[in-house]
Design an enzyme around this catalytic site. Structure first.
Site, PDB file in Angstrom:
ATOM      1  CG  ASN A   8     -19.895 -20.283 -24.625  1.00  0.00           C
ATOM      2  OD1 ASN A   8     -20.215 -21.281 -25.264  1.00  0.00           O
ATOM      3  ND2 ASN A   8     -20.623 -19.183 -24.607  1.00  0.00           N
ATOM      4  CD1 TRP A   9     -14.790 -24.454 -25.698  1.00  0.00           C
ATOM      5  CD2 TRP A   9     -14.986 -26.547 -26.465  1.00  0.00           C
ATOM      6  NE1 TRP A   9     -13.827 -25.227 -25.077  1.00  0.00           N
ATOM      7  CE2 TRP A   9     -13.925 -26.517 -25.524  1.00  0.00           C
ATOM      8  CE3 TRP A   9     -15.291 -27.774 -27.077  1.00  0.00           C
ATOM      9  CZ2 TRP A   9     -13.176 -27.648 -25.193  1.00  0.00           C
ATOM     10  CZ3 TRP A   9     -14.546 -28.909 -26.750  1.00  0.00           C
ATOM     11  CH2 TRP A   9     -13.503 -28.837 -25.819  1.00  0.00           C
ATOM     12  CE  LYS A  10     -19.392 -17.279 -27.411  1.00  0.00           C
ATOM     13  NZ  LYS A  10     -19.385 -15.842 -27.698  1.00  0.00           N
ATOM     14  CG  HIS A  97     -24.056 -16.416 -24.236  1.00  0.00           C
ATOM     15  ND1 HIS A  97     -24.002 -15.592 -25.349  1.00  0.00           N
ATOM     16  CD2 HIS A  97     -22.799 -16.501 -23.768  1.00  0.00           C
ATOM     17  CE1 HIS A  97     -22.753 -15.212 -25.526  1.00  0.00           C
ATOM     18  NE2 HIS A  97     -21.994 -15.743 -24.589  1.00  0.00           N
ATOM     19  CD  GLU A  99     -22.790 -15.439 -28.680  1.00  0.00           C
ATOM     20  OE1 GLU A  99     -22.779 -16.673 -28.510  1.00  0.00           O
ATOM     21  OE2 GLU A  99     -21.741 -14.746 -28.636  1.00  0.00           O
ATOM     22  CD  GLU A 167     -20.277 -13.837 -21.501  1.00  0.00           C
ATOM     23  OE1 GLU A 167     -19.185 -14.397 -21.535  1.00  0.00           O
ATOM     24  OE2 GLU A 167     -21.212 -14.107 -22.275  1.00  0.00           O
ATOM     25  N   GLY A 173     -16.619 -11.051 -28.548  1.00  0.00           N
ATOM     26  CA  GLY A 173     -16.126 -11.363 -29.884  1.00  0.00           C
ATOM     27  C   GLY A 173     -15.699 -10.144 -30.678  1.00  0.00           C
ATOM     28  CB  SER A 211     -12.614  -9.322 -25.968  1.00  0.00           C
ATOM     29  OG  SER A 211     -13.530  -9.218 -27.044  1.00  0.00           O
TER      30      SER A 211
HETATM   31  P1  13P Z   1     -15.341 -13.910 -26.562  1.00  0.00           P
HETATM   32  O1  13P Z   1     -14.349 -14.346 -25.515  1.00  0.00           O
HETATM   33  O2  13P Z   1     -15.113 -14.522 -27.900  1.00  0.00           O
HETATM   34  O3  13P Z   1     -15.472 -12.406 -26.601  1.00  0.00           O
HETATM   35  O4  13P Z   1     -16.771 -14.464 -26.089  1.00  0.00           O
HETATM   36  C1  13P Z   1     -17.197 -14.239 -24.793  1.00  0.00           C
HETATM   37  C2  13P Z   1     -18.410 -15.046 -24.561  1.00  0.00           C
HETATM   38  O5  13P Z   1     -19.448 -14.803 -25.140  1.00  0.00           O
HETATM   39  C3  13P Z   1     -18.304 -16.172 -23.629  1.00  0.00           C
HETATM   40  O6  13P Z   1     -19.564 -16.670 -23.313  1.00  0.00           O
END
Ligand code: 13P
Length: 248
Positions: A8-10, A97, A99, A167, A173, A211
């Site tokens: 997931n490159w966000k 997600h 976020e 998650e 993160g 993470s």
């Molecule tokens: P990280 O791997 O940066 O913790 O992010 C996880 C994530 O939100 C994947 O969708």
């Protein structure tokens, strides 16, 4: 079942960086084709990078989006429909997600609407669930995840049409990873809940996200009912992304 290694490159990177990353992942897999024995690969770039990234990918790597509209078409300024994503050769879409739940107040009902659109277009919906740190401290993490699953999984879902990503919000993160035991317990709980919510639930993939790095991936993948990873930060470096696949 093969593990799904999903990046997931966000909202990261320039066009050039996205193309470089795609090229490096492709060449890394070509150099080490054994990675395909245990893994399926998926990358989810930002909307604007989907089409260019797709031109770099081989059939070994699927393309996915990070969101879609809950509507099918029309006057919804700023939205991108599931049909447009399908037209762009996407196979997957990440939905719900944390976020998006947190910053855009997305509800389970909205996520279900989006997932319904995705399934209608033949996209596989990766439905994200997970508790906050406070909810875990209160001991209500399973109630939270159950509510999210019941509220966001669309009618008629099956192992061919949805993937669940667990998650924990506090692990995203932050460098904090859930313990393998926490992951095992939650994934077993999700597997059991899915019996009532989806067909072929025993074959449905449940990914862990939060993470994940090459250094912790092997023990996470060894846990029962972990069928891959949804990777944020470490998916932005081909070396780390493929290192995680190597661990499986
Ligand atoms: P990280 O791997 O940066 O913790 O992010 C996880 C994530 O939100 C994947 O969708």
């Amino acid at each position: 079942m093969k593990n799904l290694i999903a990046g997931n490159w966000k909202m990261n990177g320039s066009m050039e960086a996205a193309l470089d990353l795609a090229k490096n992942i492709v060449s890394g897999i070509q150099e080490n084709p054994d990675l395909l024995k245990n893994n399926d690969f998926l990358v989810c770039p930002p909307y604007l990078h989907l089409a260019p990234v797709q031109t770099e990918l081989t059939s070994a790597i699927s393309l996915g989006s990070q969101d879609c509209s809950p509507f099918d078409k029309g006057a919804y300024t700023g939205d991108v429909s599931a049909a447009m994503l399908k037209d762009m050769n996407c196979d997957y879409v990440i939905l719900g997600h944390s976020e998006r739940r947190q910053y855009y107040r997305e509800s389970d009902m909205l996520i279900k609407q989006k997932a319904t659109m995705a399934l209608e277009q033949g996209l596989i919906a990766i439905i994200c669930v997970g508790e906050t740190e406070q909810q875990r401290e209160q001991g209500i993490e399973q109630d939270v995840v159950r509510t999210q699953l019941i509220g966001s999984i669309p009618e008629g879902a099956s192992a061919d049409t949805i993937v669940i990503a667990y998650e924990p919000v506090w692990a995203i993160g932050t460098g904090k990873v859930a313990t393998v035991e926490d992951i095992r317990v939650m994934h077993a709980f999700i597997r059991n809940e899915l019996k009532d919510l989806a067909k072929t639930s025993n074959k449905l993939r449940i990914l862990y996200g939060g993470s994940v790095k090459p250094s912790n991936a092997a023990e996470i993948f060894a846990a029962e009912n972990v069928n891959g990873a949804l990777i944020g930060g470490a998916s932005l470096q081909a070396h780390d992304f493929l290192g995680i696949a190597d661990a499986s």
